[in-house]
Design a protein around this motif. Structure first.
Motif, short mmCIF file in Angstrom:
data_model
loop_
_atom_site.label_atom_id
_atom_site.label_comp_id
_atom_site.label_asym_id
_atom_site.label_seq_id
_atom_site.Cartn_x
_atom_site.Cartn_y
_atom_site.Cartn_z
N UNK A 256 0.81 -1.31 -0.05
CA UNK A 256 -0.03 0.07 0.06
C UNK A 256 0.78 1.14 0.01
N UNK A 257 2.13 1.15 0.72
CA UNK A 257 2.94 2.14 0.45
C UNK A 257 3.45 2.44 -0.97
N UNK A 259 1.74 1.79 -3.59
CA UNK A 259 0.66 2.48 -4.14
C UNK A 259 0.31 3.75 -3.99
N UNK A 260 0.60 4.49 -2.94
CA UNK A 260 0.58 5.78 -2.52
C UNK A 260 1.68 6.47 -3.13
N UNK A 261 2.67 5.74 -2.96
CA UNK A 261 4.01 6.48 -3.80
C UNK A 261 3.68 6.83 -5.27
N UNK A 262 3.22 5.67 -5.93
CA UNK A 262 3.08 5.67 -7.34
C UNK A 262 2.15 6.88 -7.66
N UNK A 263 0.78 6.83 -6.89
CA UNK A 263 -0.27 7.64 -7.19
C UNK A 263 0.32 9.15 -7.07
N UNK A 264 1.25 9.42 -6.18
CA UNK A 264 2.00 10.79 -5.70
C UNK A 264 2.85 10.98 -7.09
#
Length: 401
Positions: A256-257, A259-264
């Motif tokens: 999930x970390x 995924x968050x970094x990718x979307x950022x």
């Protein structure tokens, strides 16, 4: 007293005699040669290991043969002759390991079977590598890499949903060759403790089925065949190749970390709160929508630009290199992983083995011409020059340049 570098090699002082051909067994013995073992490769007088003639891509020498046979000594012997078999048995008499991957039963018919050899030399480690192993209905079947990939189920999970494919490298050969090398090391270690050798058997089928790993367990315990996913992943999303403005990039988010970094990085942080993509299982369930949302943003940058941004943010990603790029890979160059070895016709580049010792470098010996060491090895066994000339004239041996 300080040891010389060659004495620091883990297998310095050990001798391996091989009756090998193609890929699997030669890969095993090349690993042993890289670790310092003396590897004596027994070849046919009429052409030798048939991998020599697969192609002439490396300055006249076959690419497979160059990859698999550095650091070995080649003796060319006619094993159909009594005198030729006598030579090989004399070589084995002073060896620590005998490795062969002839057709099932062929070594035994030559008087070189594991049972016979170990009765004479209890300390010897014998390794028989075959397609399907001893016994069973498939024992005598042909066992090339592609056939084993098919029988093991590897082809059934490789490729795209529309088209199955074998892997682009000889996976079954490599798997069984690696297990052979591992088995030799284990057997020699045990011999150090007990003084007793071993008869080892390695099956290409069993080696490759072992490598099927989680896919096989999924099938056995859910009854569901994992689908072919191309470069995607059956259990993870986003995990695929995505378009850029000038090509494509592979992204594999596993947390999930991530995924968050990718979307950022992609400028769409709101995707992390989208209920369709809130967890990995949700993203897998909604894979098409997730991939589309990612692809819509990745196409805004060039491959190099996006690769740099993702790397800086700790997002797992990679450019999909062609082999020309791999040969010049900056990581391999920065770590000084390339060396030069000799072949029959030219000097060529060779990659250091991936296992690195801090006090000694792998033995990166030359790739031998057919019969290159015949005369020298016969001299070691006590044959004089007249014997060698007589045996060569009779076709019992072939003496290379």
């Amino acid at each position: 007293m300080a040891l010389r570098p060659d004495q620091l090699l883990p297998l310095a002082g050990y001798t391996v005699v091989t009756l090998e051909q193609a890929v699997a067994a030669p890969l095993a013995s090349r690993h042993l040669a890289d670790l310092g073992a003396r590897v004596i490769k027994v070849e046919r007088t009429d052409g030798g290991d048939f991998a020599r003639a697969y192609d002439d891509a490396v300055h006249g020498t076959g690419a497979h043969f160059v990859w698999l046979n550095r650091g070995k000594e080649s003796i060319a012997v006619d094993l159909k002759s009594d005198e030729g078999r006598k030579v090989v048995r004399a070589l084995i008499r002073d060896a620590d390991v005998f490795l062969q991957n002839l057709a099932p039963g062929a070594a035994a018919r030559l008087g070189l079977g594991a049972d016979e050899l170990r009765e004479e030399h209890p300390e010897l480690v014998t390794v028989d590598l075959s397609g399907y192993g001893r016994g069973g209905p498939f024992e005598q079947r042909k066992a090339y890499d592609m056939l084993i990939q098919a029988e093991s189920g590897l082809i059934s999970i490789t490729g795209t949903p529309e088209h199955a494919a074998k892997t682009g490298i000889p996976t079954a050969d490599i798997a069984s060759g690696m297990y052979c090398a591992q088995a030799v090391l284990a057997a020699l270690l045990r011999r150090c403790r007990t003084g007793v050798g071993a008869a080892v058997e390695v099956s290409m089928l069993e080696s490759t089925v072992e490598w099927m790993g989680h896919s096989l367990y999924t099938q056995m315990y859910t009854g569901v065949q994992p689908p072919r996913m191309g470069v995607s992943h059956v259990s993870i999303a986003p995990y695929d190749s995505y378009p850029t403005s000038d090509g494509q990039i592979l992204i594999g988010v596993q947390s999930e970390g991530g995924w968050k970094a990718l979307t950022t990085v992609l400028g769409v942080p709101e995707l992390t709160t989208d209920p369709r993509f809130a967890t990995n299982m949700k993203r897998v369930e909604n894979r098409a929508a997730c991939d589309a949302a990612v692809a819509q943003r990745t196409r805004l940058w060039t491959t190099a630009e996006l690769d740099a941004k993702l790397s800086a943010a700790g997002v797992p990603a990679a450019q999909i290199n062609e082999l020309e790029q791999v040969a010049e890979h900056p990581q391999l160059s920065a770590r000084d992983r390339w060396r030069t070895v000799g072949t029959e016709f030219a000097q060529v580049k060779a990659l250091l083995p991936p296992v690195t010792f801090d006090d000694v470098e792998a033995a990166m010996g030359d790739v031998p011409a057919l019969g290159r060491h015949t005369a020298a090895l016969l001299a070691e066994l006590g044959y004089d020059e007249q014997d060698v000339q007589r045996m060569s004239a009779a076709g019992v041996v072939r003496v290379g340049d």
